[in-house]
Scaffold this motif. Sequence first.
Motif, PDB file in Angstrom:
ATOM      1  N   UNK A 190      -6.473  37.016   0.244  1.00 14.04           N
ATOM      2  CA  UNK A 190      -7.008  38.019  -0.674  1.00 14.04           C
ATOM      3  C   UNK A 190      -6.190  39.308  -0.597  1.00 14.04           C
ATOM      4  N   UNK A 191      -5.787  39.692   0.602  1.00 12.09           N
ATOM      5  CA  UNK A 191      -5.022  40.929   0.773  1.00 12.09           C
ATOM      6  C   UNK A 191      -3.675  40.854   0.058  1.00 12.09           C
ATOM      7  N   UNK A 192      -3.014  39.706   0.195  1.00 14.14           N
ATOM      8  CA  UNK A 192      -1.701  39.557  -0.438  1.00 14.14           C
ATOM      9  C   UNK A 192      -1.834  39.523  -1.960  1.00 14.14           C
ATOM     10  N   UNK A 193      -2.860  38.810  -2.437  1.00 15.39           N
ATOM     11  CA  UNK A 193      -3.084  38.756  -3.884  1.00 15.39           C
ATOM     12  C   UNK A 193      -3.309  40.159  -4.444  1.00 15.39           C
ATOM     13  N   UNK A 194      -4.139  40.928  -3.771  1.00 19.41           N
ATOM     14  CA  UNK A 194      -4.432  42.273  -4.255  1.00 19.41           C
ATOM     15  C   UNK A 194      -3.193  43.164  -4.218  1.00 19.41           C
ATOM     16  N   UNK A 195      -2.351  42.960  -3.219  1.00 17.27           N
ATOM     17  CA  UNK A 195      -1.104  43.721  -3.153  1.00 17.27           C
ATOM     18  C   UNK A 195      -0.191  43.354  -4.313  1.00 17.27           C
ATOM     19  N   UNK A 196      -0.040  42.051  -4.577  1.00 17.43           N
ATOM     20  CA  UNK A 196       0.758  41.597  -5.727  1.00 17.43           C
ATOM     21  C   UNK A 196       0.262  42.240  -7.013  1.00 17.43           C
ATOM     22  N   UNK A 197      -1.056  42.217  -7.189  1.00 17.35           N
ATOM     23  CA  UNK A 197      -1.641  42.726  -8.432  1.00 17.35           C
ATOM     24  C   UNK A 197      -1.446  44.243  -8.540  1.00 17.35           C
ATOM     25  N   UNK A 198      -1.690  44.941  -7.440  1.00 13.86           N
ATOM     26  CA  UNK A 198      -1.596  46.402  -7.441  1.00 13.86           C
ATOM     27  C   UNK A 198      -0.172  46.867  -7.724  1.00 13.86           C
ATOM     28  N   UNK A 199       0.805  46.109  -7.247  1.00 13.46           N
ATOM     29  CA  UNK A 199       2.207  46.490  -7.441  1.00 13.46           C
ATOM     30  C   UNK A 199       2.827  45.812  -8.654  1.00 13.46           C
ATOM     31  N   UNK A 200       1.952  45.149  -9.448  1.00 12.21           N
ATOM     32  CA  UNK A 200       2.376  44.481 -10.691  1.00 12.21           C
ATOM     33  C   UNK A 200       3.483  43.460 -10.444  1.00 12.21           C
ATOM     34  N   UNK A 201       3.373  42.740  -9.323  1.00  9.21           N
ATOM     35  CA  UNK A 201       4.354  41.705  -8.989  1.00  9.21           C
ATOM     36  C   UNK A 201       3.764  40.312  -9.094  1.00  9.21           C
ATOM     37  N   UNK A 202       2.756  40.160  -9.976  1.00  6.03           N
ATOM     38  CA  UNK A 202       2.075  38.879 -10.101  1.00  6.03           C
ATOM     39  C   UNK A 202       2.108  38.403 -11.546  1.00  6.03           C
TER      40      UNK A 202
END
Length: 601
Positions: free
Chosen positions: A294-306
Amino acid sequence: MRIGIIGAGPRGLSMLERLLYNNQQEKEIEILLFDLSGIGGKVWRVDQPKEVLMNSLASQVTMFTDETLSSGGVVANGINLYQWAKELAPSYLEKTNIKEKEVFLREAADLSENQPTSRRFFGAYLQWFYEELQERFPDRFDYVQQLVTEVTKKDTRYVVETIEETYVVDQLILATGHWEHEFTTEENQLSGYAAAHDLFYQGPANPADVDLSMIPAKEPVFIRGLGLCFFDYIGLLTQQRGGRFVEQGGKLVYLPSGEEPIVYCGSRRGFPYYPHGRNQKKVGEVAKPVILTQERLETYYRTKKLSGQDFFAELKKELELFYYKKVIEERGLAISLSEFQEVFLVSSENEWLQQYPELSHDLWSWDLLDHLTDHTLPYPEMSRKYIEDQISEAQKGNVDGPLIATLDALKDWRNLVHQVMLWEVFSAKEYKEVLWQWFNTFDAFFTIGPPLRRTQELAALIDAGIFRLVEPPFTIAGKNGHFCLEDRELTFDYLIEARLPKNDLQTTSNPVLKNLREKQILQPFQLHDSSGEYVSGAVAVERSSSRVIDANGEVQNNLFCIGIPTEGVEWLTASVPRPHVDFWNLKQIDHIAQLILAEEA
């Protein structure tokens, strides 16, 4: 505030429960629940054949929230379906006027936690659940057992009409579930041919609603489709006609009654859905992701890298890692799991295979169906061996068996898919080609198949000569007063389409959805961007709230749609809640309830 819920199936009942429990400020609300079919809705009605089974294990089904609920609503703990069968069902059933009461009581007594129940038994659980709400919240809601025929928007409210009465509500939730649809061109042609030549044609439908009594014994019948509906027909055409399955020499054998038809069956793939594995997990036990935390997913999303491509590439990597670790465990290989994980995550397949050549005989393939099929055999032997291999793999269990454990892990990680859908990271092209055409097809075939028992029954019926798989491709046509497979020496007068009606707002027969579509309050979901377009028959809703989006693109603040009608913008909407896993359906409904109650504030 007056709230209307159209549909009293699992989602409608969950909506009712979440509104009641989340109303902690004791606001003045009145809730109306509409469904002509009764509490539980049409799919789960208690008067359907006992041979039609749920697709989930009794201990993995609930209608209650628990401590894992992450949407912030009031938790209302309760018992799962298995616990209810053992603790409360006997006394509850004794007090009802339910038909075949003794059969229900016997099912409760004989049920084990890792078995599926009949659909009607879950229907009885839903009725008990509703009655518990009546007792806990008297005079807060009413049930209207009438068909809603029309809904009209009047100022900021909705006028809900049945044949008998008219109601005005401030908030309206559409939870209408499965409904009949208009026939496709091919279905119309086959239906018309059947009517003209006195043949039997059954279009897409819930098998429990189909009258099969007019199909005579020993007559050939063709069933098109080898998915979940097909497995329902297995019980209806055999056990319901007096046949029995018995264990002989460690193998399931079918003892016919003589009343069965001869069933020919096939699909475009030519193979039935993969069965669920033998359950080895405790309630709430799930596989833990290593990459897609969950932490990595949220980081991807927050940094628009998903993106959609990135997400599914990571999900594939996650599943492959899980599979190979299970292979190492099953084969007892002298490989450190932690060291293998480190190497695997930073290496290509060729690179890590040089270090771990022992795994070369168990390589994962994403063309899984082809990978699991022995193409050196003629089709009858190939398909029968495939089914036997399914059974063998499924019996290894969803913890010990590498393949079945990996497929079960994919089920555990469905919340990840729902999360990225909610974030709207997919382009139109990714939504169409990656999510729906590839992933949804793969997931449906390999993770939402029948209970293992049904696949064992199919094998026994094939061995008994009563069911016969037909090699694809084939085309069904009307010829010389019969149905036939073109270019095959097979004719039949009885044809069944083993699938549910397609979910499509443009062709639905549901009077409410049709009515709202014609008034341009509902529109089909569309996604357009620089990558292309994706258009589905799903009711368009705002992802973050499930509020309906009308034909002008405007969000309707007090009109919500959940469940089956949104399949195509939402995903896997037919699932029933699973306990202690923060189940997506319950989170979504809990969030809607909080939005509605906030309006009153």
